[in-house]
Design an enzyme around this catalytic site. Structure first.
Site: not given
Length: 342
Positions: A253, A281, A300
């Site tokens: 993360r 993100e 991701h």
């Protein structure tokens, strides 16, 4: 209408729109409908205002089969699902939707985190080997030069023989990465405060402190869970300890890295990075991460992607079958472990 002679448990799918279509193959849908009573076309993506069909399915459901985008299972939702006994999650973490109300009800929860760990570890292995070989540097230079050049001379410090790789976190993914690294001539260091020397040795790694790991490793790969205690686990001190030209890999993360401190090191050109996650993100449109030549930035995608989602579906179906047979889950989620897991 429910056939009274059909003793299969009732199940309901709950996930974001479109996810179920990508998650299951035709054969897996057939297997699902053979195990439980369910309508695979009825998928709950919002429990706040269910239509009649969804309300009925929720009231009858003994199993929720969930995946990405599943709504939170609050106390009010559970009140509408009086027969619910199990949640089978066909993805990784359940923290975003399994609430205290689920544990208070004694609902059994399963996760496909073990299945989702496999592609993340494979991505990480590729990143580590490419970093040691300086593949991105070579490809970029080759594209720019387009002429004869002494690449062996320029890349004299490249190669994976005898390199040291530092693994931060002996999570499912971290352990799988260590396992995948075993066939190679690499030295593996491990930082994990929950793994003692004997445990690290059993994995095939040398246990060290975080700062020492960063200082000794050519590649540092982060696999710790996102917790308040792990925010900015890799900060300015750890980044400064990394040797010139070394690479930071993050598939965990973004919050585990102090991104401001990392950007300073990357803009200077001193370090390299492979980042599948960032904080936030989606980096801002003007973030240097998009254009820096020493950064490989991906959206991701290290986790289950494309046909890899079918592995998670297969894991979930195996769990559903265990539930139907009265057997314990192979991948149970235990509330006591959530404070130090993803």
């Amino acid at each position: 209408m429910h056939d009274a002679t059909d003793n299969r448990p009732a199940a309901l799918l709950a996930m974001a729109p479109g996810v179920a279509d990508r998650l299951f193959t035709a054969a897996q849908r057939k297997r699902l409908t053979g195990l439980v009573r369910t309508d695979p076309a009825l998928v709950a993506d919002d429990f706040t205002a269910p239509g009649p069909a969804l309300a009925t399915a929720l009231a009858e459901a003994e199993i929720l089969l969930t995946c990405w985008g599943v709504p939170a299972l609050t106390g009010s939702v559970l009140a509408s699902a009086p027969r619910l006994r199990a949640v089978v999650h066909a993805a990784g973490t359940v923290k975003h939707f399994v609430t205290d109300a689920c544990w208070e009800r004694g609902i059994a929860v399963s996760s496909a985190a073990a299945a989702n760990a496999l592609p993340v570890a494979e991505y990480t292995l590729a990143a580590i080997l490419f970093a040691g070989k300086r593949v991105l540097d070579a490809a970029r230079g080759y594209r720019a030069l387009r002429a004869p050049h002494d690449w062996h001379g320029e890349l004299i410090d490249a190669g994976n023989y005898g390199r040291t790789v530092g693994i931060v976190g002996a999570s499912r993914i971290g352990r799988r990465v260590i396992e995948l690294l075993r066939p190679f001539d690499l030295r593996v260091l491990l930082y994990d405060p929950y793994v003692d020397a004997a445990g690290a040795a059993a994995l095939g790694a040398e246990p060290v402190g975080l700062d020492e790991l960063c200082a000794r490793s050519s590649v540092v790969s982060v696999h710790a869970p996102q917790l308040p205690a792990t925010r900015h686990l890799i900060g300015a001190v750890q980044l400064a300890a990394m040797a010139d030209g070394s690479t930071l890999v993050n598939t965990s993360r973004g919050s585990l890295i102090d991104e401001e401190a990392l950007l300073r090191e990357l803009v200077s050109g001193r370090l390299h990075a492979v980042l599948d996650v960032t904080d936030p993100e989606l980096p801002a449109p003007d973030s240097p991460l998009y254009d820096l030549p020493n950064v490989l930035l991906t959206p991701h995608v290290a986790g289950s992607l494309g046909n890899e989602t079918h592995r998670m579906a297969e894991h979930a179906l195996d769990e559903v079958e265990r539930f139907v047979k009265g057997e314990p889950f192979a991948g149970p989620v235990l509330p006591a472990a959530l404070d130090r897991s993803a």
